[in-house]
Design a protein around this motif. Structure first.
Motif, short mmCIF file in Angstrom:
data_model
loop_
_atom_site.label_atom_id
_atom_site.label_comp_id
_atom_site.label_asym_id
_atom_site.label_seq_id
_atom_site.Cartn_x
_atom_site.Cartn_y
_atom_site.Cartn_z
N SER A 231 0.83 -1.20 0.00
CA SER A 231 0.00 0.00 0.00
C SER A 231 0.87 1.25 0.00
CB SER A 231 -0.93 0.01 1.22
OG SER A 231 -0.17 0.18 2.42
N TRP A 247 5.07 -3.48 -6.58
CA TRP A 247 3.95 -2.65 -7.01
C TRP A 247 3.31 -1.95 -5.81
CZ3 TRP A 247 1.76 -7.43 -9.95
CH2 TRP A 247 2.32 -7.48 -11.24
N TYR A 249 -0.33 0.25 -4.42
CA TYR A 249 -1.75 0.51 -4.64
C TYR A 249 -2.26 1.41 -3.51
CZ TYR A 249 -2.75 -2.75 -0.86
OH TYR A 249 -2.81 -3.35 0.36
N GLU A 256 -8.18 -2.38 -6.61
CA GLU A 256 -6.83 -2.21 -7.15
C GLU A 256 -5.92 -3.33 -6.65
OE1 GLU A 256 -3.34 1.21 -7.73
OE2 GLU A 256 -4.92 1.50 -6.23
N LEU A 260 -3.99 -6.46 -8.88
CA LEU A 260 -2.57 -6.79 -8.81
C LEU A 260 -2.36 -8.25 -8.43
CD1 LEU A 260 -1.13 -3.57 -7.11
CD2 LEU A 260 -1.09 -4.19 -9.54
#
Length: 320
Positions: A231, A247, A249, A256, A260
Motif C-alpha cells: 500500500s 507494485w 496501490y 486495485e 494486482l
C-alpha cells in the motif's frame, strides 16, 4: 564513571525526557533514532477510530507535553523514512535538530544466505502463493487483503499465507466469516519465524492502512528476491518506489489490490519469477543487509558528526 562522547537513544519514550534533560545539563550530544510516532502518540501509531491522524489530538498533546519540551535538547534525529521525519517536523517536534534517514537495512548477511538458497530452490508446482507477515490487526490492512484475495479466486488459483498473531477473538471472527471456498485457500499460521512464510511466497503483500513508518518485511522480502505488493501508506511507498522492488496501490482500494493479485497469479510461478528482475530491477543484488548497505558505517558517521557539531557549538558559545 564512564565518559561518554554521545548518547544514542532508541525506543524508550518514558525515559527519554529525563535522559534528554540530564544530557543538556552535562552538555552531552544526543542522537535520537525514531522508529514510530511514540513522541507524538502514546499508542505509537497515530491511528484512531479507523483513521490516520494528520496531527496530534488534544489527548496526545497533553500526554506527550513533557516529551515535546525535552525534545528541544536533541541534537540529531535519525528516522527510518522520510515520511516519519516529515511527520515530526510537521507537528513541530525536533525542528532544531539535524536530521538523517536510515531505512532498516539491518539484517545480518548470515541470516539470509541459506534462506536465499532455499527460495531459489522453491518448487514451481502448486498454486501461486502470496504471503503476509505481521500483526493480524485491522490497521495492518488484513481485512482489505482478505477481501481482495477472496474476490480474486474467481479468476486465479492462489493461496494466501498469513503469518502473525492478533487478538484471539478478532482472528476467530476473521476465520469464521470466510466462505468455505476462501477458507481452503487461506492458511493462518499464527506465530512463525520469518522464513516459514517468505520461503513459500511468490509475492509478499504489505497492506497497511495505518501510516507505517517503514515496514521491516519490505527489506526482508527484497533481500530474498521476492517482489512485494504494498500500500502507498507512510514510509512504505518510498521504499518500494525508490528501491524498485514491487507494485503499489492505494491503501483502501480493494479492487486495485485485487487486480494486482490477479495480474501476478495469472502469469504463473515460472513466468513471474523469470521476469522479476526485469520488472523489479531493485531486487537483483538488493542491498538490504547491514553489510551490503553499510548500515552501521553510516550510523557511526552520523554519530561522529553529532559529536563534532556539538563540540563546535560549545566552543562557539564559550568564545561568545
Amino acid at each position: 564513571m564512564e565518559a561518554f562522547d554521545v548518547v544514542y537513544a532508541q525506543n524508550a519514550t518514558r525515559l527519554q525526557p529525563a535522559l534528554f534533560e540530564v544530557c543538556a545539563e552535562l552538555d552531552l550530544p544526543v542522537c535520537q533514532h525514531l522508529h514510530d510516532y511514540a513522541f507524538l502518540c502514546p499508542r505509537t501509531s497515530m491511528f484512531r477510530d479507523g483513521r490516520n491522524c494528520s496531527s496530534q489530538c488534544f489527548d496526545c498533546k497533553i500526554l506527550t507535553f513533557r516529551m515535546r519540551s525535552a525534545c528541544e535538547h536533541v541534537d540529531t534525529v535519525i528516522s527510518v523514512s522520510d515520511f516519519l521525519k516529515n511527520k515530526f517536523l510537521k507537528n513541530g517536534i525536533f525542528r532544531e535538530a539535524d536530521h538523517a534517514v536510515l531505512h532498516n537495512r539491518t539484517l545480518p548477511a548470515s541470516s539470509v544466505s541459506d534462506a536465499k538458497k532455499g527460495f531459489a530452490a522453491h518448487p514451481l508446482d502448486g498454486p501461486f502463493t502470496f504471503g503476509y507477515l505481521g500483526a493480524v490487526k485491522k490497521e495492518k490492512g488484513i481485512e482489505i487483503l482478505i477481501e481482495a484475495f477472496a474476490s480474486s479466486l474467481d479468476s486465479v488459483d492462489a493461496r494466501l499465507l498469513v503469518g502473525g498473531i492478533g487478538e484471539e477473538s478478532y482472528v476467530r471472527d476473521l476465520k469464521a466469516n470466510l466462505p468455505k471456498k476462501v477458507r481452503e485457500n487461506i492458511e493462518f499460521m499464527g506465530h512463525v519465524d520469518r522464513d516459514s512464510v517468505l520461503l513459500q511466497s511468490d509475492a509478499v503483500i504489505v497492506p497497511s492502512v495505518w501510516e507505517e513508518p517503514q515496514g521491516r518485511v519490505l527489506i526482508e522480502a527484497a533481500v530474498l528476491g521476492i517482489p512485494v505488493i504494498a500500500s502507498k501508506s507512510g514510509g512504505i511507498s518510498e521504499v518500494v518506489r525508490e528501491d524498485r522492488i514491487g507494485w503499489l496501490y492505494l491503501p483502501t482500494d480493494v479492487s486495485e489490490l485485487k487486480s494486482l493479485i490477479v495480474r501476478a497469479a495469472q502469469e504463473g510461478k515460472t513466468v513471474w519469477r523469470s521476469k522479476a528482475y526485469e520488472r523489479f530491477p531493485g531486487l537483483e543484488s538488493y542491498a538490504g543487509t547491514a553489510e551490503s548497505s553499510k548500515y552501521y558505517e553510516r550510523l557511526n558517521a552520523i554519530l561522529e558528526e553529532t559529536v563534532e557539531k556539538k563540540s563546535a557549538k560549545l566552543t562557539s558559545d564559550s568564545d561568545a
